[in-house]
Every structure is written in C-alpha cells, then in structure tokens.
Motif scaffolding. Structure first.
Motif, PDB file in Angstrom:
ATOM      1  N   ALA A   1      42.797  37.014  42.885  1.00  0.00           N
ATOM      2  CA  ALA A   1      42.093  38.126  42.250  1.00  0.00           C
ATOM      3  C   ALA A   1      40.949  37.610  41.385  1.00  0.00           C
ATOM      4  N   ALA A   2      41.220  36.604  40.577  1.00  0.00           N
ATOM      5  CA  ALA A   2      40.185  36.039  39.714  1.00  0.00           C
ATOM      6  C   ALA A   2      39.055  35.432  40.538  1.00  0.00           C
ATOM      7  N   PHE A   3      39.399  34.795  41.644  1.00  0.00           N
ATOM      8  CA  PHE A   3      38.407  34.178  42.524  1.00  0.00           C
ATOM      9  C   PHE A   3      37.409  35.209  43.036  1.00  0.00           C
ATOM     10  N   HIS A   4      37.913  36.415  43.292  1.00  0.00           N
ATOM     11  CA  HIS A   4      37.061  37.484  43.799  1.00  0.00           C
ATOM     12  C   HIS A   4      36.590  38.450  42.701  1.00  0.00           C
ATOM     13  N   GLY A   5      36.814  38.071  41.439  1.00  0.00           N
ATOM     14  CA  GLY A   5      36.280  38.837  40.331  1.00  0.00           C
ATOM     15  C   GLY A   5      36.989  40.146  40.057  1.00  0.00           C
TER      16      GLY A   5
ATOM     17  N   GLU B   1      46.724  34.603  52.495  1.00  0.00           N
ATOM     18  CA  GLU B   1      46.856  36.041  52.663  1.00  0.00           C
ATOM     19  C   GLU B   1      46.403  36.803  51.424  1.00  0.00           C
ATOM     20  N   LEU B   2      46.692  36.288  50.247  1.00  0.00           N
ATOM     21  CA  LEU B   2      46.265  36.987  49.037  1.00  0.00           C
ATOM     22  C   LEU B   2      44.759  36.844  48.810  1.00  0.00           C
ATOM     23  N   LEU B   3      44.187  35.722  49.193  1.00  0.00           N
ATOM     24  CA  LEU B   3      42.729  35.593  49.152  1.00  0.00           C
ATOM     25  C   LEU B   3      42.085  36.587  50.113  1.00  0.00           C
ATOM     26  N   TYR B   4      42.681  36.758  51.276  1.00  0.00           N
ATOM     27  CA  TYR B   4      42.195  37.747  52.242  1.00  0.00           C
ATOM     28  C   TYR B   4      42.274  39.160  51.650  1.00  0.00           C
ATOM     29  N   VAL B   5      43.407  39.482  51.048  1.00  0.00           N
ATOM     30  CA  VAL B   5      43.592  40.814  50.454  1.00  0.00           C
ATOM     31  C   VAL B   5      42.479  41.131  49.462  1.00  0.00           C
ATOM     32  N   PHE B   6      42.237  40.231  48.523  1.00  0.00           N
ATOM     33  CA  PHE B   6      41.257  40.522  47.479  1.00  0.00           C
ATOM     34  C   PHE B   6      39.814  40.423  47.994  1.00  0.00           C
ATOM     35  N   SER B   7      39.614  39.716  49.104  1.00  0.00           N
ATOM     36  CA  SER B   7      38.279  39.671  49.696  1.00  0.00           C
ATOM     37  C   SER B   7      37.882  41.017  50.292  1.00  0.00           C
ATOM     38  N   LYS B   8      38.870  41.875  50.552  1.00  0.00           N
ATOM     39  CA  LYS B   8      38.626  43.164  51.169  1.00  0.00           C
ATOM     40  C   LYS B   8      38.421  44.292  50.152  1.00  0.00           C
ATOM     41  N   ILE B   9      38.518  43.969  48.877  1.00  0.00           N
ATOM     42  CA  ILE B   9      38.387  45.009  47.845  1.00  0.00           C
ATOM     43  C   ILE B   9      36.916  45.227  47.513  1.00  0.00           C
ATOM     44  N   TYR B  10      36.507  46.487  47.579  1.00  0.00           N
ATOM     45  CA  TYR B  10      35.128  46.869  47.287  1.00  0.00           C
ATOM     46  C   TYR B  10      35.027  47.330  45.855  1.00  0.00           C
ATOM     47  N   ARG B  11      34.104  46.727  45.115  1.00  0.00           N
ATOM     48  CA  ARG B  11      33.855  47.122  43.731  1.00  0.00           C
ATOM     49  C   ARG B  11      32.482  47.785  43.653  1.00  0.00           C
ATOM     50  N   LYS B  12      32.456  48.954  43.012  1.00  0.00           N
ATOM     51  CA  LYS B  12      31.190  49.694  42.885  1.00  0.00           C
ATOM     52  C   LYS B  12      30.226  48.966  41.958  1.00  0.00           C
TER      53      LYS B  12
END
Length: 204
Positions: free
Chosen positions: A68-72, A193-204
């Motif tokens: 999560a932190a890696f992807h902000g 898998e968790l890096l993949y999960v958070f890579s798919k989250i779109y932040r406005k």
C-alpha cells in the motif's frame, strides 16, 4: 519513500511474477473493497486472519502495509488468529532475508518491530487473536489467509467484509531441505499479489 535496497530488489522481483487469471479473480474482490473505501474517502482497515497468526497472516500484514505504501495508499494493516502462538521464527528469518530490518522485544510471544524504510514507522507484529485490542474493532476487511480459519470462523464480529485470499502453509516444509526456499516462495507470492492489488487502485 526510500525502501531498503535489498527490499527494493525483492519488490521488483515480486512485481515480475506472473499471476494467473484464476488468482486475479480471487484478488478482484479485495481490489473492489479497497477501491470503494478510497472512492468514499474512508479509512482502510485490513485484518489478515489465519488460525495461529504465525506465518501467512504475518507475511500478509507486513506485505499489505508495504504494498500500500509503495503505491501511495494509506491503510491500517493488522493480523490475527483464532488462537495465540507466536510469529514463527522461520517466517521472521524469511522477512529478514527479504531486506526488512527487525527488532525483537520480549520472549515467548515477542513483539517484532519490522522496518521497511528509515522514513516510516515500523510495522508492529506479534501473534494475537483477531479481535485483540491492537486491531481495529469495527469497519475492517477480514482477509482470510488460510482455509482452516476461513472454514471454522463463519462469523467475524466487527468485519464489514470477509474476503478469502488463501495461501498454502509453508509449515509443511519445516525442518526439511526446502524450508528456506518454501518460506521465501510463499512470502514472495504474497508480496506479488498484494502489490498487484494496490497497483489496481485508482486515486482521484
């Protein structure tokens, strides 16, 4: 965020691992939950649950926070079980090999302070039941990381979502020639898998 170099290298390795379409379908439920929380600007609490809270759920708590932190993305990452044991020393050794810095406090069921960057607070891990006071009491996703806990805990009080993301237990390789390999393989899979999960989250 300045990750430790060895950890950064392992994250790159995890990102390169292939994830099957079948597995992506499992992870999509978790992606949808997190995306909904982000869209509603709500706090994200994730409690990774396994029977003994000693291996898979501990890996997941740690990698969940780091991914999560890696992807902000800000999350609260917890773990728990249905009985108290200890963060297994083989699993602790694995995260050290991945480049985490670990400080141990106490004996029996010690607390581990797991550092992934000198710029961030450590992840605090120890074995506990899922409703321990250290975890969020309500409004969390119960992420079931083992089949035993998933099948024997039909109701998790306080959880607003229950999401099975099961992993094979490296315990079956304890005291074998494959022990180190299999603990690291499971940790890397969870990281991937968790890096993949958070890579798919779109932040406005």
């Amino acid at each position: 965020m300045n990750l430790y170099p060895t950890l950064q290298s392992h994250i790159e390795q995890a990102q390169a691992l292939p994830i099957s379409e079948e597995r992506k379908a499992v992870l999509q439920v978790l992606i949808d939950y997190i995306q909904q929380k982000v869209d509603q600007n709500q706090e994200i609490n994730m409690n990774f649950i396994c029977t003994h809270n000693s291996r898979r759920s501990q890996f997941s708590q740690i990698w969940g926070k780091v991914a999560a932190a890696f992807h902000g993305i800000a999350i609260n990452s917890y773990s728990g079980g249905v009985e108290v044991t200890a963060f297994n020393e083989r699993a602790v050794a694995s995260i050290k090999r991945f480049g985490f810095k670990v400080n141990k406090k106490g004996e029996g069921n010690p607390k581990y302070f797991v550092f992934y960057s000198d710029d961030e607070d450590p992840i605090v891990t120890f074995s506990k039941v899922y409703n321990d006071a250290a975890n969020a009491p309500i409004d969390f996703a119960a992420v079931m990381t083992c089949s035993h806990a998933d099948e024997n805990c039909p109701f998790i009080p306080g959880a607003e979502a229950r999401i099975p993301v099961r992993y094979e237990d490296p315990k079956s390789f304890d005291d074998t020639d494959q022990e180190t390999e299999m603990y690291d393989k499971r940790s890397l899979q969870i990281a991937s898998e968790l890096l993949y999960v958070f890579s798919k989250i779109y932040r406005k």
